[in-house]
Scaffold this active site. Structure first.
Site, PDB file in Angstrom:
ATOM      1  CE  LYS A   1      -0.867  -0.067   4.966  1.00  0.00           C
ATOM      2  NZ  LYS A   1       0.018   1.001   5.432  1.00  0.00           N
TER       3      LYS A   1
ATOM      4  NE  ARG B   1      -2.003   0.724  11.248  1.00  0.00           N
ATOM      5  CZ  ARG B   1      -1.056   0.997  10.344  1.00  0.00           C
ATOM      6  NH1 ARG B   1      -1.104   2.098   9.635  1.00  0.00           N
ATOM      7  NH2 ARG B   1      -0.080   0.151  10.159  1.00  0.00           N
TER       8      ARG B   1
ATOM      9  NE  ARG C   1       8.296  -3.137   5.124  1.00  0.00           N
ATOM     10  CZ  ARG C   1       7.058  -2.707   5.334  1.00  0.00           C
ATOM     11  NH1 ARG C   1       6.429  -2.033   4.386  1.00  0.00           N
ATOM     12  NH2 ARG C   1       6.443  -2.926   6.461  1.00  0.00           N
TER      13      ARG C   1
ATOM     14  NE  ARG D   1       8.823  -0.457   8.559  1.00  0.00           N
ATOM     15  CZ  ARG D   1       7.584  -0.156   8.177  1.00  0.00           C
ATOM     16  NH1 ARG D   1       7.372   0.369   6.991  1.00  0.00           N
ATOM     17  NH2 ARG D   1       6.575  -0.357   8.992  1.00  0.00           N
TER      18      ARG D   1
ATOM     19  NE  ARG E   1       3.856  -3.407  11.500  1.00  0.00           N
ATOM     20  CZ  ARG E   1       4.673  -3.569  10.469  1.00  0.00           C
ATOM     21  NH1 ARG E   1       5.629  -4.466  10.512  1.00  0.00           N
ATOM     22  NH2 ARG E   1       4.523  -2.829   9.416  1.00  0.00           N
TER      23      ARG E   1
HETATM   24  P1  AMP Z   1       2.779   1.577   8.705  1.00  0.00           P
HETATM   25  O1  AMP Z   1       4.002   2.088   8.046  1.00  0.00           O
HETATM   26  O2  AMP Z   1       1.511   2.133   8.127  1.00  0.00           O
HETATM   27  O3  AMP Z   1       2.753   0.074   8.773  1.00  0.00           O
HETATM   28  O4  AMP Z   1       2.815   2.090  10.220  1.00  0.00           O
HETATM   29  C1  AMP Z   1       3.878   1.724  11.078  1.00  0.00           C
HETATM   30  C2  AMP Z   1       3.433   1.814  12.536  1.00  0.00           C
HETATM   31  O5  AMP Z   1       3.043   3.162  12.840  1.00  0.00           O
HETATM   32  C3  AMP Z   1       2.216   0.974  12.882  1.00  0.00           C
HETATM   33  O6  AMP Z   1       2.554  -0.379  13.165  1.00  0.00           O
HETATM   34  C4  AMP Z   1       1.721   1.714  14.129  1.00  0.00           C
HETATM   35  O7  AMP Z   1       2.523   1.439  15.240  1.00  0.00           O
HETATM   36  C5  AMP Z   1       1.950   3.166  13.744  1.00  0.00           C
HETATM   37  N1  AMP Z   1       0.779   3.732  13.029  1.00  0.00           N
HETATM   38  C6  AMP Z   1       0.704   4.113  11.725  1.00  0.00           C
HETATM   39  N2  AMP Z   1      -0.509   4.579  11.425  1.00  0.00           N
HETATM   40  C7  AMP Z   1      -1.229   4.488  12.560  1.00  0.00           C
HETATM   41  C8  AMP Z   1      -2.584   4.795  12.887  1.00  0.00           C
HETATM   42  N3  AMP Z   1      -3.437   5.275  11.979  1.00  0.00           N
HETATM   43  N4  AMP Z   1      -2.987   4.585  14.172  1.00  0.00           N
HETATM   44  C9  AMP Z   1      -2.140   4.111  15.103  1.00  0.00           C
HETATM   45  N5  AMP Z   1      -0.874   3.771  14.853  1.00  0.00           N
HETATM   46  C10 AMP Z   1      -0.410   3.960  13.597  1.00  0.00           C
END
Ligand code: AMP
Length: 209
Positions: free
Chosen positions: A26, A101, A140, A146, A157
């Site tokens: 995404k 989310r 990744r 990461r 996750r």
């Molecule tokens: P992502 O890169 O979208 O996978 O986000 C990485 C991490 O950031 C997630 O595993 C959460 O810990 C935090 N995060 C990102 N977006 C949100 C959100 N909308 N609400 C809460 N935590 C978020």
């Protein structure tokens, strides 16, 4: 590429959301689609990671949460997003990646947008089989290092995605704005599928016909 505006009265850009499990691609597709539509791609994950590497107060607050793969509190996240959406470049459209989310964040976003007389135009659901997302995430982790791409954290996750994030799609489905896109294929194929779906909604003006 975004096409030149046609000079008519503020023709709105599109207000989009891309949703998919971690490892669905995404982030990559979000950036590509935002470019096609000519709107900023806004990723909460990227904003949090930038805050962490910049050592900001926000970064300090969210670091441990993100490393565990848990969700940052809704109030913190929604505040970060509403500030970002208030910047000039998001006035006529945006593509959100990773927010909302959960259902509480859907309400926060609805309240924010309706305060501006706006709403989401389309939600792109990238559909990828579980095994495929896990493979991509593991790759990744190896390539980008990461800290939230370790095996336990990936499992956490994905569980959070299924429990908290997947239900937001039902809300948007009821509004008739969800396009389910097959997320397996080459990057270009997937981008083309999304562009076609948005085109069918009249959200992309294609010059190259
Ligand atoms: P992502 O890169 O979208 O996978 O986000 C990485 C991490 O950031 C997630 O595993 C959460 O810990 C935090 N995060 C990102 N977006 C949100 C959100 N909308 N609400 C809460 N935590 C978020």
């Amino acid at each position: 590429m975004s096409q030149a505006q046609d000079g008519a009265q503020a023709q709105d850009g599109a207000r989009l959301l891309i949703v998919g499990p971690q490892g669905s691609g995404k982030g990559t597709q979000g950036v590509r689609i935002a470019e096609v539509v000519g709107v900023p791609a806004i990723s909460t994950g990227d904003m949090f990671r930038a805050a962490i590497s910049g050592g900001t107060e926000l970064g300090e607050k969210v670091k441990a949460i993100i490393e565990a793969g848990d969700l940052v509190p809704d109030a913190v996240t929604s505040e970060v997003v509403s500030e970002r959406l208030s910047q000039d470049d998001a006035a006529e459209g945006f593509l959100l990646d990773g927010y909302p989310r959960n259902l509480a964040q859907v309400s926060d976003l609805d309240a924010f947008l309706s305060g501006r007389g706006e709403q989401l135009d389309a939600v792109i659901e990238l559909s990828v089989p579980r095994g495929e997302s896990i493979d991509r995430l593991t790759r990744r982790a190896f390539e980008q290092g990461r800290t939230d791409d370790t095996e336990d954290v990936i499992a956490n996750r994905l569980a959070i995605y299924e429990r908290e994030t997947a239900p937001i799609l039902d809300v948007y489905r009821e509004r008739g704005i969800v396009d389910v896109i097959d997320g397996v294929g080459s990057l270009d194929e997937i981008t083309e599928r999304i562009v076609a779906a948005l085109g069918a909604r009249g959200l992309i003006r294609t010059a190259a016909a």
